[in-house]
Design an enzyme around this catalytic site. Structure first.
Site, mmCIF file in Angstrom:
data_model
loop_
_atom_site.group_PDB
_atom_site.id
_atom_site.type_symbol
_atom_site.label_atom_id
_atom_site.label_comp_id
_atom_site.label_asym_id
_atom_site.label_seq_id
_atom_site.Cartn_x
_atom_site.Cartn_y
_atom_site.Cartn_z
ATOM 1 N N GLY A 2 0.483 -5.162 0.380
ATOM 2 C CA GLY A 2 -0.700 -5.146 -0.473
ATOM 3 C C GLY A 2 -0.512 -5.899 -1.771
ATOM 4 O O GLY A 2 -1.488 -6.365 -2.377
ATOM 5 N N ASP A 17 -1.517 -7.531 6.967
ATOM 6 C CA ASP A 17 -2.967 -7.473 6.737
ATOM 7 C C ASP A 17 -3.286 -8.025 5.356
ATOM 8 O O ASP A 17 -2.647 -8.969 4.910
ATOM 9 C CB ASP A 17 -3.490 -6.047 6.952
ATOM 10 C CG ASP A 17 -2.927 -5.033 5.971
ATOM 11 O OD1 ASP A 17 -1.841 -5.263 5.414
ATOM 12 O OD2 ASP A 17 -3.575 -3.985 5.758
ATOM 13 N N GLU A 35 5.465 -5.786 7.631
ATOM 14 C CA GLU A 35 4.726 -4.741 8.356
ATOM 15 C C GLU A 35 5.206 -4.469 9.774
ATOM 16 O O GLU A 35 5.055 -3.348 10.273
ATOM 17 C CB GLU A 35 3.232 -5.092 8.370
ATOM 18 C CG GLU A 35 2.529 -4.895 7.029
ATOM 19 C CD GLU A 35 2.767 -6.023 6.041
ATOM 20 O OE1 GLU A 35 2.347 -5.888 4.880
ATOM 21 O OE2 GLU A 35 3.384 -7.050 6.426
ATOM 22 N N GLY A 55 0.829 -1.189 0.000
ATOM 23 C CA GLY A 55 0.000 0.000 0.000
ATOM 24 C C GLY A 55 0.868 1.246 0.000
ATOM 25 O O GLY A 55 2.060 1.196 0.305
#
Length: 384
Positions: A138, A169, A161, A90
């Protein structure tokens, strides 16, 4: 260089920059019987923006029920052209800006990104991911749900992360928890990068293709005639090497140490063994650099997710990511981690708590308490 030529060069450079700025960040076209998607934000390593998430969702929904589209293939682009980089994750600078300023698009981004991840896992047509170059965060979210996941000798795969005070995630709890043994815990906590052989051994890729062979395969795919979507996937799969190679080094150690009951036990055991073992010493040094709080949160996430289906895992992660930004106003591990890595670039995050030994169970548990009643959850409509 003459003044005239200098001005011409400047004009040309400015024009090129304007064209690049105006270029769509997601390119999509039906080529033959295959819907072809190219992530087209190479200067940012194809990091996902909200606009890219929305365009991917729009295209995939349009193609899902289009009988002309038998399968979908997705790739990234690099500064040199197609392939070379898949997706670095992301857009963390956007996340920092939005989280710092209370921009409501932060909430939209995660809700819509996770819904996109769910759609890909349940697409109903072959979805083929060419995972060349960097595949992180992502980028894993838009590739792990693929029915065929292709890696190359250039693949650099990770869920890094914990280095920015976040957690893996985009369904990371779901797909990492299903890696063999305790490989998922190891990848999630350390954020270590793996290549093609390890990705295949970890169950995070299905086959290898030489990077140099990708363009020809992509072009040939558009020229073939296929009976159905399965034929598309089988034709491509037949051109892959399924054996990833030597696999994951230190697998026995990974299973032993990352199978221990909690983060404190993992770190203590690694430190005790580190006097005589280079792998243990390097691994614990990595863990000591990560957010202490998020190490505990991530271990709990992976272990909870083993008993969850994808929809429940994504709902849990949506709860968690909300808390990453808003649980402790002014003390967000995520904002601090991104600041240190990508904003100020001092690489000296001020984690709170600062030490693994100071993380309380109550603070960890708070990340798993949903801020929404079940009927009002942003991802309430996801099934399975």
């Amino acid at each position: 260089m003459s003044e005239t030529k200098k001005k011409e060069a400047e004009t040309s450079s400015t024009a090129a920059a304007s064209v690049a700025a105006a270029a769509p960040e997601v390119l999509s076209e039906l080529r033959g019987q295959v819907g072809c998607i190219t992530l087209n934000r190479p200067r940012a390593l194809n990091a996902l923006s909200l606009g890219m998430v929305r365009e991917l969702m729009r295209v995939l929904l349009a193609w899902r029920n289009d009988p002309e589209v038998l399968a979908v293939a997705i790739r990234g682009s690099s500064k040199e052209g197609a392939f070379g980089a898949f997706c670095a994750g992301g857009d963390i600078r956007f996340l920092h800006q939005a989280g710092s300023q209370g921009n409501p698009q932060l909430e939209d981004f995660f809700t819509e990104e996770y819904a996109l991840n769910h759609l890909i896992h349940h697409y109903g047509k072959p979805y083929i991911a060419f995972m060349d170059g960097i595949v992180m965060g992502g980028g894993m979210g838009i590739s792990q749900g693929a029915s065929l996941r292709i890696v190359t000798e250039r693949t650099k795969m990770a869920m890094p992360e914990t280095a920015i005070g976040l957690f893996p995630d985009v369904g990371g709890g779901y797909f990492l928890s299903r890696c063999p043994g305790r490989v998922g815990e190891w990848l999630a906590l350390t954020g270590n990068t793996i290549g093609a052989p390890e990705a295949v051994a970890a169950g995070l890729a299905d086959g290898r293709l030489a990077a140099a062979d990708q363009p020809a395969l992509w072009e040939a795919m558009a020229q073939q005639r296929f009976a159905d979507g399965a034929a598309v996937q089988n034709w491509i799969a037949s051109r892959l090497a399924a054996d990833g190679g030597p696999g994951i080094a230190a697998r026995a150690q990974i299973d032993h140490y990352f199978g221990l009951p909690d983060v404190s036990a993992i770190v203590s055991a690694l430190e005790a063994a580190g006097e005589d073992d280079d792998w243990c010493r390097a691994t614990v040094a990595t863990l000591r650099q990560r957010s202490p709080l998020m190490l505990f949160v991530v271990l709990e996430q992976i272990r909870r997710a083993r008993a969850m289906d994808l929809a429940d895992d994504l709902r849990m992660e949506r709860d968690m990511v909300r808390h990453c930004f808003y649980l402790r106003p002014g003390q967000s591990e995520t904002l601090e981690g991104i600041r240190a890595l990508a904003v100020d670039k001092d690489h000296a995050p001020r984690w709170n708590p600062a030490r693994i030994e100071d993380v309380s169970p109550e603070l960890v548990q708070a990340f798993f308490d949903s801020p929404w009643p079940a009927h009002a959850h942003p991802l309430a409509s996801l099934a399975g």
